[in-house]
Design an enzyme around this catalytic site. Structure first.
Site, PDB file in Angstrom:
ATOM      1  N   ALA A  45       2.538   3.475 -20.801  1.00 55.31           N
ATOM      2  CA  ALA A  45       1.405   3.014 -21.603  1.00 55.31           C
ATOM      3  C   ALA A  45       1.168   1.509 -21.579  1.00 55.31           C
ATOM      4  O   ALA A  45       0.047   1.065 -21.832  1.00 55.31           O
ATOM      5  CB  ALA A  45       1.577   3.471 -23.047  1.00 55.31           C
ATOM      6  N   PRO A 105       0.226  -2.294 -20.759  1.00 55.34           N
ATOM      7  CA  PRO A 105       0.181  -2.992 -22.051  1.00 55.34           C
ATOM      8  C   PRO A 105      -0.718  -2.344 -23.097  1.00 55.34           C
ATOM      9  O   PRO A 105      -0.874  -2.889 -24.184  1.00 55.34           O
ATOM     10  CB  PRO A 105      -0.348  -4.371 -21.669  1.00 55.34           C
ATOM     11  N   GLY A 106      -1.337  -1.196 -22.780  1.00 55.95           N
ATOM     12  CA  GLY A 106      -1.990  -0.442 -23.844  1.00 55.95           C
ATOM     13  C   GLY A 106      -3.485  -0.246 -23.721  1.00 55.95           C
ATOM     14  O   GLY A 106      -4.090   0.363 -24.609  1.00 55.95           O
ATOM     15  N   LYS A 112      -5.446   1.638 -21.580  1.00 52.52           N
ATOM     16  CA  LYS A 112      -5.824   3.046 -21.482  1.00 52.52           C
ATOM     17  C   LYS A 112      -5.367   3.817 -22.711  1.00 52.52           C
ATOM     18  O   LYS A 112      -6.033   4.749 -23.163  1.00 52.52           O
ATOM     19  CB  LYS A 112      -5.247   3.665 -20.204  1.00 52.52           C
ATOM     20  N   ASP A 160       0.041   6.582 -15.498  1.00 52.75           N
ATOM     21  CA  ASP A 160      -0.529   5.366 -14.905  1.00 52.75           C
ATOM     22  C   ASP A 160       0.639   4.625 -14.267  1.00 52.75           C
ATOM     23  O   ASP A 160       1.195   3.696 -14.840  1.00 52.75           O
ATOM     24  CB  ASP A 160      -1.213   4.536 -15.987  1.00 52.75           C
ATOM     25  N   CYS A 214      -3.507   1.907  -9.636  1.00 60.39           N
ATOM     26  CA  CYS A 214      -4.488   0.877  -9.301  1.00 60.39           C
ATOM     27  C   CYS A 214      -4.187   0.386  -7.884  1.00 60.39           C
ATOM     28  O   CYS A 214      -3.980  -0.793  -7.645  1.00 60.39           O
ATOM     29  CB  CYS A 214      -4.427  -0.265 -10.300  1.00 60.39           C
TER      30      CYS A 214
END
Length: 527
Positions: free
Chosen positions: A337, A339-340, A342, A406, A459
């Site tokens: 998660a 740095p937050g 999404k 992610d 990414c």
């Protein structure tokens, strides 16, 4: 471009960056004879008159201070090189420290990111202008040269101002001796435009990868990797130059209003424009977004549209009969998660759909950032776990309806937003990250319920981090199936047709979608 200098103009003072200087009023110009009237009977020079006049080229009149905006850029480049820092994290703090106004902050931002993005091209040019290998230069001198070169070749800064102010910066923070070298080198740089320099550098080159590497300022291995990525995701290798060029464009700031919680009204009134790809998004010209109340509260956030799309896709995919496909009562997991960004969007979507979210992050300091990102979402919706994501599948087997992975990756899809990454990453990173990516995906698949869906996201478009990871995991199991990720992305987009799908996975591109190059695979565990 004048060799004799003149008023610095534009930004921060007057003077010249000229190495030699012109004739002064005492008759002692460059190479000129001494004034014999200043000598005594023994031939020694008498004390100078108390009053002297100077031309703009006199050394004492040259800029000796660091213009604050250029100083910020220099400090950013130094932090990136010496401390392995990230420019997007260092830059805002330096802008605040030096108290830059909006105009100077914009200048410092373009100078910092532009010098970092163009580093490969600029170093090739500087190598023609310096009488020693660049790795023998003091790193601070090299950073100052890159800053000066970017101003001279890629910004609307008058040449004399770029020279004068860069030399002034060097005098202030490096020293008088190095400033003379910097002045001489930048004068050579200023003799040609960027396109003329490229013609000189590439006149004898025949290797296409080398040519693209110099022209578009990407390491050669990344040029090859992106060519391979285009083909792997069903696109033509002929798009490579457009992709590299898109990496070098200054990115527009993307905003997202957390669904049901945030509003874009204030941003739109301030000049932002509605996003064209996804609901609840906007494109901002930048500036101090902290002035927006919704941004300060966290209900409106800065987030790339590509990240918004993949998060919405995970929340929207139909889970099928008997799994609570309307979302009510579902448990969602964001496995990586920090740095937050999404996680915040997923938390807002979970609230709307009657679901709850567990956000997992192994690093305590990043877990704190996740909590801060989720603060605008009602606390009963979410919980943050600090722990290794590879253990979640064992500790909470078949507990979640939707899982986002992610995965940590090379970030080759975000080179326009993280300009230093292209020079920091190496091919070894692909090898090192591969096992972790596979372990995290396996953990997510163990944690998802039968009938549930795992969204594997990176990414990066590189097949070693995308399709190869997914195919390796699916190949060894018969209880998994790919959902058409391209069709799901189309369903959550405003256009309804993104042209991102290929063989049931999806890949977004900077040169096609004006997003980061986000990869998405949606994997269902068969009921």
């Amino acid at each position: 471009m004048s060799e004799s200098g003149g008023n610095a103009g534009g930004r921060g003072g007057s003077g010249s960056g000229a190495a030699g200087g012109g004739q002064n009023n005492s008759g002692r110009g460059k190479g000129g004879p001494r004034d014999s009237s200043q000598r005594n009977a023994q031939g020694r020079e008498r004390n100078r008159p108390s009053q002297r006049s100077f031309t703009e080229n006199a050394p004492a009149q040259r800029t000796r201070r660091a213009d604050p905006a250029r100083l910020v850029a220099f400090e950013v480049l130094r932090a990136v090189a010496a401390e392995d820092a990230y420019a997007n994290l260092v830059l805002p703090s330096r802008i605040r420290h030096h108290g830059l106004d909006k105009r100077d902050a914009g200048f410092a931002t373009e100078l910092s990111y532009g010098a970092l993005r163009g580093q490969g091209t600029y170093d090739a040019i500087l190598a023609r202008c310096v009488d020693r290998p660049l790795d023998q230069l003091d790193p601070a001198i090299l950073d100052a040269l890159r800053i000066g070169t970017h101003q001279l070749l890629a910004m609307r800064v008058p040449a004399h101002a770029a020279l004068d102010q860069t030399v002034g910066l060097a005098r202030a923070v490096i020293g008088a001796g190095p400033s003379a070298l910097i002045n001489a080198v930048l004068r050579k740089v200023s003799a040609h435009t960027l396109e003329e320099w490229l013609e000189l550098l590439l006149s004898d080159e025949t290797d296409e990868t080398r040519i693209a590497s110099i022209r578009y300022a990407h390491p050669e291995w990344i040029v090859r990797a992106l060519r391979q990525s285009l083909v792997a995701h069903g696109r033509s290798v002929s798009e490579i130059n457009d992709l590299l060029d898109a990496d070098n464009a200054a990115p527009v700031v993307n905003l997202v209003a957390l669904p049901g919680l945030g509003s874009l009204d204030e941003a739109l009134e301030g000049g932002a424009t509605p996003g064209e790809l996804v609901e609840g998004s906007a494109l901002s010209s930048g500036g101090d977004l902290g002035r927006l109340a919704s941004v300060r509260e966290g209900s409106t956030r800065v987030q790339d549209v590509g990240s918004q799309l993949v998060a919405r896709a995970m929340a929207a995919v139909d889970l099928g009969t008997g799994t609570g496909s309307d979302g009510a009562g579902e448990r969602w997991l964001d496995l990586c998660a920090g740095p937050g960004g999404k996680a915040a969007l997923l938390g807002a979507l979970a609230r709307q759909q009657g679901a709850t979210l567990l956000a997992n992050e192994p690093a305590p300091h990043r877990a704190k950032l996740v909590r801060q990102a989720l603060a605008a979402v009602p606390h009963e919706i979410w919980h943050v776990r600090t722990g290794d994501g590879r253990e979640v599948g064992t500790e909470m087997a078949e507990s979640f309806d939707r899982v986002l992975v992610d995965a940590p990756c090379t970030g080759l899809g975000a080179l326009r937003r993280r300009p230093e990454s292209r020079w920091r990453r190496t091919p070894k990173d692909l090898t090192d990250l591969g096992p972790l990516q596979r372990e995290l995906l396996k953990s997510a698949l163990a944690a998802v319920k039968p009938g549930g869906v795992v969204a594997y996201v990176t990414c990066s478009p590189h097949p070693a981090e995308t399709t190869a990871v997914v195919s390796d995991v699916l190949r060894k199991r018969d209880d998994l199936e790919l959902i058409d990720a391209g069709a799901v992305l189309d369903g959550v987009s405003l256009t309804g047709h993104l042209d991102a799908g290929h063989e049931h996975t999806a890949q977004l591109w900077p040169h096609i979608h004006s997003t980061d190059a986000m990869f998405l695979a949606l994997i269902r565990k068969k009921a």
